[in-house]
Design a protein around this motif. Structure first.
Motif, PDB file in Angstrom:
ATOM      1  N   LYS A 104       0.791  -1.231   0.000  1.00  0.00           N
ATOM      2  CA  LYS A 104       0.000   0.000   0.000  1.00  0.00           C
ATOM      3  C   LYS A 104       0.824   1.283   0.000  1.00  0.00           C
ATOM      4  O   LYS A 104       0.306   2.336  -0.361  1.00  0.00           O
ATOM      5  CB  LYS A 104      -0.904   0.030   1.232  1.00  0.00           C
ATOM      6  CG  LYS A 104      -1.885  -1.107   1.328  1.00  0.00           C
ATOM      7  CD  LYS A 104      -2.648  -0.986   2.636  1.00  0.00           C
ATOM      8  CE  LYS A 104      -3.575  -2.139   2.879  1.00  0.00           C
ATOM      9  NZ  LYS A 104      -4.246  -2.001   4.189  1.00  0.00           N
ATOM     10  N   SER A 105       2.066   1.216   0.467  1.00  0.00           N
ATOM     11  CA  SER A 105       2.801   2.465   0.670  1.00  0.00           C
ATOM     12  C   SER A 105       4.282   2.324   0.347  1.00  0.00           C
ATOM     13  O   SER A 105       4.820   1.228   0.245  1.00  0.00           O
ATOM     14  CB  SER A 105       2.645   2.939   2.115  1.00  0.00           C
ATOM     15  OG  SER A 105       3.258   2.028   3.000  1.00  0.00           O
TER      16      SER A 105
ATOM     17  N   ARG B 181       1.352   7.052  -0.793  1.00  0.00           N
ATOM     18  CA  ARG B 181       0.335   6.023  -1.032  1.00  0.00           C
ATOM     19  C   ARG B 181       0.561   5.483  -2.448  1.00  0.00           C
ATOM     20  O   ARG B 181       0.589   6.249  -3.416  1.00  0.00           O
ATOM     21  CB  ARG B 181      -1.050   6.639  -0.879  1.00  0.00           C
ATOM     22  CG  ARG B 181      -2.186   5.655  -1.014  1.00  0.00           C
ATOM     23  CD  ARG B 181      -3.508   6.317  -0.753  1.00  0.00           C
ATOM     24  NE  ARG B 181      -3.670   7.471  -1.653  1.00  0.00           N
ATOM     25  CZ  ARG B 181      -4.481   8.477  -1.410  1.00  0.00           C
ATOM     26  NH1 ARG B 181      -5.208   8.508  -0.324  1.00  0.00           N
ATOM     27  NH2 ARG B 181      -4.581   9.470  -2.260  1.00  0.00           N
TER      28      ARG B 181
ATOM     29  N   LEU C 141       1.069  11.369   1.609  1.00  0.00           N
ATOM     30  CA  LEU C 141       0.015  11.424   2.623  1.00  0.00           C
ATOM     31  C   LEU C 141      -0.028  12.834   3.204  1.00  0.00           C
ATOM     32  O   LEU C 141       0.996  13.412   3.542  1.00  0.00           O
ATOM     33  CB  LEU C 141       0.275  10.413   3.729  1.00  0.00           C
ATOM     34  CG  LEU C 141       0.307   8.947   3.304  1.00  0.00           C
ATOM     35  CD1 LEU C 141       0.508   8.054   4.513  1.00  0.00           C
ATOM     36  CD2 LEU C 141      -0.951   8.564   2.572  1.00  0.00           C
TER      37      LEU C 141
ATOM     38  N   LEU D 157      -4.937   6.166   4.413  1.00  0.00           N
ATOM     39  CA  LEU D 157      -4.215   4.905   4.405  1.00  0.00           C
ATOM     40  C   LEU D 157      -4.128   4.297   5.789  1.00  0.00           C
ATOM     41  O   LEU D 157      -3.959   5.013   6.785  1.00  0.00           O
ATOM     42  CB  LEU D 157      -2.784   5.146   3.885  1.00  0.00           C
ATOM     43  CG  LEU D 157      -1.874   3.938   3.716  1.00  0.00           C
ATOM     44  CD1 LEU D 157      -2.396   3.018   2.625  1.00  0.00           C
ATOM     45  CD2 LEU D 157      -0.468   4.385   3.385  1.00  0.00           C
TER      46      LEU D 157
END
Length: 131
Positions: A42-43, A66, A73, A124
């Motif tokens: 995800k990141s 992200r 973010l 997130l």
């Protein structure tokens, strides 16, 4: 003429590399620091920090992106925790600038630590094991 040019270049290089008297480096950004990039599903985390010395506060610069849209973010909290000879934890509730959190961590005991970031917010939810 060549020896004069070479001497001038050496003198300018030596002068340019000297630290001005009374100048101090900015904390956490001394030459020879460490940078790490880690991806989860995800990141992306890119973190920079100085060489760590027990008992000395260290300023980290953590850049969080992200991956779904490659956007930094801009809101949410990040908990920085380190486990090892000592337990360290700092929560930052918002970034200093879009995508950038700057915690200050002090490792009171020397040794090996594992750094974990827990990201929690509307953009997130993720955990980054930075090692």
């Amino acid at each position: 003429m060549r020896s004069f040019t070479a001497s001038l270049c050496l003198a300018l290089a030596a002068f340019g590399c000297r630290k001005p008297e009374g100048a101090e480096g900015s904390p956490g950004h001394e030459p020879g620091g460490i940078s790490i990039t880690i991806w989860t599903e995800k990141s992306e985390l890119f973190v920079e920090f100085p060489h760590l010395v027990a008992g000395t506060p260290a300023h980290f610069a953590a850049h969080l992106t992200r991956l779904s849209d490659f956007a930094p973010l801009t809101e949410g909290a990040v908990i920085f925790s380190a486990t090892g000879p000592d337990e360290i934890r700092q929560e930052l509730r918002e970034p200093t600038r879009p995508g950038i959190w700057i915690p200050t961590l002090t490792f009171s005991k020397p040794g090996l630590y594992d750094l974990i970031l827990r990201i929690s917010g509307p953009q997130l939810e993720d955990t980054v094991m930075a090692g």
